[in-house]
Design a protein around this motif. Structure first.
Motif, PDB file in Angstrom:
ATOM      1  N   MET A   1       0.840  -1.201   0.000  1.00 23.81           N
ATOM      2  CA  MET A   1       0.000   0.000   0.000  1.00 23.81           C
ATOM      3  C   MET A   1       0.879   1.257   0.000  1.00 23.81           C
ATOM      4  SD  MET A   1      -3.216   0.739   2.514  1.00 23.81           S
ATOM      5  CE  MET A   1      -2.432   1.761   3.705  1.00 23.81           C
ATOM      6  N   ASP A   2       0.461   2.278  -0.775  1.00 21.85           N
ATOM      7  CA  ASP A   2       1.244   3.513  -0.815  1.00 21.85           C
ATOM      8  C   ASP A   2       1.221   4.205   0.539  1.00 21.85           C
ATOM      9  OD1 ASP A   2       1.887   3.120  -3.387  1.00 21.85           O
ATOM     10  OD2 ASP A   2       0.405   4.529  -4.215  1.00 21.85           O
ATOM     11  N   LYS A   3       2.354   4.754   0.897  1.00 22.44           N
ATOM     12  CA  LYS A   3       2.422   5.518   2.144  1.00 22.44           C
ATOM     13  C   LYS A   3       1.833   6.905   1.909  1.00 22.44           C
ATOM     14  CE  LYS A   3       6.944   4.661   2.572  1.00 22.44           C
ATOM     15  NZ  LYS A   3       8.309   4.822   3.073  1.00 22.44           N
ATOM     16  N   PRO A   4       1.266   7.536   2.962  1.00 27.54           N
ATOM     17  CA  PRO A   4       0.837   8.931   2.791  1.00 27.54           C
ATOM     18  C   PRO A   4       2.055   9.809   2.552  1.00 27.54           C
ATOM     19  CG  PRO A   4       0.636   8.246   5.095  1.00 27.54           C
ATOM     20  CD  PRO A   4       1.031   7.023   4.310  1.00 27.54           C
ATOM     21  N   LYS A   5       1.776  10.984   1.985  1.00 24.31           N
ATOM     22  CA  LYS A   5       2.882  11.894   1.687  1.00 24.31           C
ATOM     23  C   LYS A   5       2.788  13.131   2.568  1.00 24.31           C
ATOM     24  CE  LYS A   5       3.133  10.672  -3.165  1.00 24.31           C
ATOM     25  NZ  LYS A   5       3.141  11.134  -4.531  1.00 24.31           N
ATOM     26  N   ILE A   6       3.967  13.665   2.906  1.00 26.69           N
ATOM     27  CA  ILE A   6       3.980  14.982   3.535  1.00 26.69           C
ATOM     28  C   ILE A   6       4.871  15.908   2.709  1.00 26.69           C
ATOM     29  CG2 ILE A   6       3.579  14.054   5.855  1.00 26.69           C
ATOM     30  CD1 ILE A   6       6.365  14.679   6.598  1.00 26.69           C
ATOM     31  N   ALA A   7       4.559  17.196   2.790  1.00 24.64           N
ATOM     32  CA  ALA A   7       5.334  18.207   2.069  1.00 24.64           C
ATOM     33  C   ALA A   7       5.685  19.314   3.049  1.00 24.64           C
ATOM     34  CB  ALA A   7       4.518  18.767   0.906  1.00 24.64           C
ATOM     35  N   THR A   8       6.801  19.972   2.811  1.00 24.10           N
ATOM     36  CA  THR A   8       7.193  21.074   3.694  1.00 24.10           C
ATOM     37  C   THR A   8       7.720  22.234   2.858  1.00 24.10           C
ATOM     38  OG1 THR A   8       9.563  20.614   4.045  1.00 24.10           O
ATOM     39  CG2 THR A   8       8.017  19.302   5.337  1.00 24.10           C
ATOM     40  N   ALA A   9       7.626  23.436   3.440  1.00 23.19           N
ATOM     41  CA  ALA A   9       8.182  24.617   2.760  1.00 23.19           C
ATOM     42  C   ALA A   9       8.605  25.634   3.794  1.00 23.19           C
ATOM     43  CB  ALA A   9       7.150  25.239   1.821  1.00 23.19           C
ATOM     44  N   SER A  10       9.603  26.424   3.419  1.00 23.97           N
ATOM     45  CA  SER A  10       9.998  27.582   4.224  1.00 23.97           C
ATOM     46  C   SER A  10       9.698  28.823   3.405  1.00 23.97           C
ATOM     47  CB  SER A  10      11.493  27.514   4.550  1.00 23.97           C
ATOM     48  OG  SER A  10      11.880  28.674   5.261  1.00 23.97           O
ATOM     49  N   LYS A  39       7.095  17.355  -2.121  1.00 20.04           N
ATOM     50  CA  LYS A  39       7.789  18.647  -2.281  1.00 20.04           C
ATOM     51  C   LYS A  39       8.324  19.134  -0.935  1.00 20.04           C
ATOM     52  CE  LYS A  39       6.520  23.443  -3.375  1.00 20.04           C
ATOM     53  NZ  LYS A  39       7.470  23.990  -4.308  1.00 20.04           N
ATOM     54  N   SER A  40       9.640  19.312  -0.868  1.00 24.64           N
ATOM     55  CA  SER A  40      10.240  19.708   0.419  1.00 24.64           C
ATOM     56  C   SER A  40      11.718  20.005   0.233  1.00 24.64           C
ATOM     57  CB  SER A  40      10.076  18.568   1.438  1.00 24.64           C
ATOM     58  OG  SER A  40      10.836  18.841   2.597  1.00 24.64           O
ATOM     59  N   PRO A  41      12.258  20.946   1.016  1.00 24.00           N
ATOM     60  CA  PRO A  41      13.713  21.126   1.006  1.00 24.00           C
ATOM     61  C   PRO A  41      14.429  19.913   1.590  1.00 24.00           C
ATOM     62  CG  PRO A  41      12.623  22.939   2.182  1.00 24.00           C
ATOM     63  CD  PRO A  41      11.576  21.909   1.886  1.00 24.00           C
ATOM     64  N   VAL A  42      13.713  19.052   2.329  1.00 18.62           N
ATOM     65  CA  VAL A  42      14.351  17.875   2.931  1.00 18.62           C
ATOM     66  C   VAL A  42      14.880  16.933   1.841  1.00 18.62           C
ATOM     67  CG1 VAL A  42      13.921  15.813   4.328  1.00 18.62           C
ATOM     68  CG2 VAL A  42      12.983  18.031   5.050  1.00 18.62           C
ATOM     69  N   ASP A  43      14.097  16.757   0.769  1.00 20.22           N
ATOM     70  CA  ASP A  43      14.546  15.871  -0.315  1.00 20.22           C
ATOM     71  C   ASP A  43      14.806  16.625  -1.619  1.00 20.22           C
ATOM     72  OD1 ASP A  43      12.027  16.555  -1.079  1.00 20.22           O
ATOM     73  OD2 ASP A  43      11.153  14.572  -0.741  1.00 20.22           O
ATOM     74  N   ASP A  44      14.595  17.950  -1.574  1.00 16.90           N
ATOM     75  CA  ASP A  44      14.836  18.819  -2.734  1.00 16.90           C
ATOM     76  C   ASP A  44      13.872  18.545  -3.898  1.00 16.90           C
ATOM     77  OD1 ASP A  44      16.212  21.070  -3.476  1.00 16.90           O
ATOM     78  OD2 ASP A  44      17.730  19.984  -4.618  1.00 16.90           O
ATOM     79  N   ILE A  45      12.714  17.938  -3.611  1.00 14.76           N
ATOM     80  CA  ILE A  45      11.687  17.820  -4.667  1.00 14.76           C
ATOM     81  C   ILE A  45      11.031  19.190  -4.807  1.00 14.76           C
ATOM     82  CG2 ILE A  45       9.491  16.764  -5.320  1.00 14.76           C
ATOM     83  CD1 ILE A  45      10.406  14.189  -4.041  1.00 14.76           C
ATOM     84  N   THR A  49       4.240  15.936  -6.526  1.00 12.45           N
ATOM     85  CA  THR A  49       4.091  14.783  -7.422  1.00 12.45           C
ATOM     86  C   THR A  49       2.721  14.134  -7.234  1.00 12.45           C
ATOM     87  OG1 THR A  49       4.984  13.192  -5.836  1.00 12.45           O
ATOM     88  CG2 THR A  49       6.566  14.304  -7.270  1.00 12.45           C
ATOM     89  N   GLY A  50       1.953  14.608  -6.262  1.00 13.15           N
ATOM     90  CA  GLY A  50       0.619  14.048  -6.028  1.00 13.15           C
ATOM     91  C   GLY A  50       0.011  14.678  -4.799  1.00 13.15           C
ATOM     92  N   ARG A  51      -1.106  14.084  -4.369  1.00 19.15           N
ATOM     93  CA  ARG A  51      -1.822  14.602  -3.202  1.00 19.15           C
ATOM     94  C   ARG A  51      -1.029  14.297  -1.934  1.00 19.15           C
ATOM     95  NH1 ARG A  51      -5.301  18.248  -2.762  1.00 19.15           N
ATOM     96  NH2 ARG A  51      -6.146  18.297  -0.676  1.00 19.15           N
ATOM     97  N   CYS A  52      -0.981  15.241  -0.989  1.00 13.67           N
ATOM     98  CA  CYS A  52      -0.278  15.033   0.283  1.00 13.67           C
ATOM     99  C   CYS A  52      -1.272  15.049   1.427  1.00 13.67           C
ATOM    100  CB  CYS A  52       0.757  16.131   0.504  1.00 13.67           C
ATOM    101  SG  CYS A  52       2.136  16.024  -0.642  1.00 13.67           S
ATOM    102  N   LEU A  53      -1.009  14.206   2.420  1.00 14.73           N
ATOM    103  CA  LEU A  53      -1.869  14.208   3.602  1.00 14.73           C
ATOM    104  C   LEU A  53      -1.596  15.445   4.451  1.00 14.73           C
ATOM    105  CD1 LEU A  53      -3.942  12.789   5.399  1.00 14.73           C
ATOM    106  CD2 LEU A  53      -2.049  11.589   6.507  1.00 14.73           C
ATOM    107  N   ASP A  72      -0.421  26.922  -3.408  1.00 10.62           N
ATOM    108  CA  ASP A  72      -0.149  25.619  -4.022  1.00 10.62           C
ATOM    109  C   ASP A  72      -0.197  24.517  -2.948  1.00 10.62           C
ATOM    110  OD1 ASP A  72       0.447  24.213  -6.359  1.00 10.62           O
ATOM    111  OD2 ASP A  72       2.595  24.190  -5.931  1.00 10.62           O
ATOM    112  N   PHE A  73       0.332  24.801  -1.774  1.00 13.48           N
ATOM    113  CA  PHE A  73       0.276  23.837  -0.669  1.00 13.48           C
ATOM    114  C   PHE A  73      -1.171  23.592  -0.250  1.00 13.48           C
ATOM    115  CE2 PHE A  73       4.158  22.266   1.451  1.00 13.48           C
ATOM    116  CZ  PHE A  73       5.074  22.687   0.521  1.00 13.48           C
ATOM    117  N   ARG A  74      -1.951  24.665  -0.152  1.00  9.12           N
ATOM    118  CA  ARG A  74      -3.366  24.496   0.245  1.00  9.12           C
ATOM    119  C   ARG A  74      -4.090  23.605  -0.758  1.00  9.12           C
ATOM    120  NH1 ARG A  74      -6.038  24.102   4.734  1.00  9.12           N
ATOM    121  NH2 ARG A  74      -5.946  22.073   3.724  1.00  9.12           N
ATOM    122  N   LYS A  75      -3.741  23.789  -2.031  1.00  8.74           N
ATOM    123  CA  LYS A  75      -4.402  23.016  -3.090  1.00  8.74           C
ATOM    124  C   LYS A  75      -4.025  21.528  -3.007  1.00  8.74           C
ATOM    125  CE  LYS A  75      -3.976  23.315  -7.879  1.00  8.74           C
ATOM    126  NZ  LYS A  75      -3.352  24.095  -8.943  1.00  8.74           N
TER     127      LYS A  75
END
Ligand code: SF4
Length: 181
Positions: A1-10, A39-45, A49-53, A72-75
């Motif tokens: 099963m796919d893991k949920p995704k998280i994204a971060t931004a500064s 999408k995050s500075p942690v992995d530099d994406i 790439t898809g919906r984030c939890l 974009d994050f809200r979306k």
């Protein structure tokens, strides 16, 4: 099963809140087992790439690019969290809010004690994001679901919040995990 995704931004922040996230130390391995970073500075994406939890945002909005990233994050994120005092109420960057913008730019680029700028010009290349009239907390621009105060919030607070939300539980942090300094 796919893991949920998280994204971060500064946005208008100092990356201290991201450092606090890394301060969870070896629990980062457990976090990686639970989620994928999008999408995050942690992995530099750079792009979603898809919906984030969960989306974690540090820093308020100081320029038009910050606003674009925030929308974009809200979306893309089901749950959006203001991380740290800058995101919640503007923080240190918002110290400029009581000073007219023209005066701030003049001090920064023309008349400040350490400025050498014989042209006297304020940078205005079209590629530069427009500075806003003041620094805005995130919830003045988009709906925010949770706020984690502190400068930065402690690593344990971030850990507890993330594991609760990833486990589908309500966010009910213990008193000692909610800091305002
Ligand atoms: S809340 Fe503090 S640590 Fe976080 S971005 Fe703002 S100044 Fe940095």
């Amino acid at each position: 099963m796919d893991k949920p995704k998280i994204a971060t931004a500064s946005l208008a922040g100092c990356f201290g809140c991201h450092m606090a996230l890394l301060d969870i130390d070896d629990r980062i391995l457990k976090l990686i087992a639970l989620v994928d970073f999008d999408k995050s500075p942690v992995d530099d994406i750079k792009k979603f790439t898809g919906r984030c939890l969960v989306g974690l945002i540090e820093g308020g909005c100081s320029n038009e690019e910050n606003v674009k990233v925030l929308r974009d994050f809200r979306k893309h994120c089901d749950i959006l969290i203001s991380v740290g005092d800058c995101a919640i109420m503007g923080g240190l960057p918002a110290m400029r809010n009581g000073i007219p913008l023209a005066e701030c730019l003049n001090e920064a680029y023309c008349s400040g004690p350490s400025v050498y700028n014989p042209s006297g010009r304020v940078p205005n290349d079209p590629e530069l994001p427009l500075i806003l009239d003041r620094v805005y907390p995130l919830d003045e621009i988009v709906k925010i679901d949770y706020r984690l105060p502190g400068c930065p919030p402690p690593a344990d607070t971030l850990w507890e919040a993330l594991t609760a939300l990833l486990g589908g539980k309500p966010l009910n942090l213990a008193y000692e995990l909610v800091k305002y300094d």
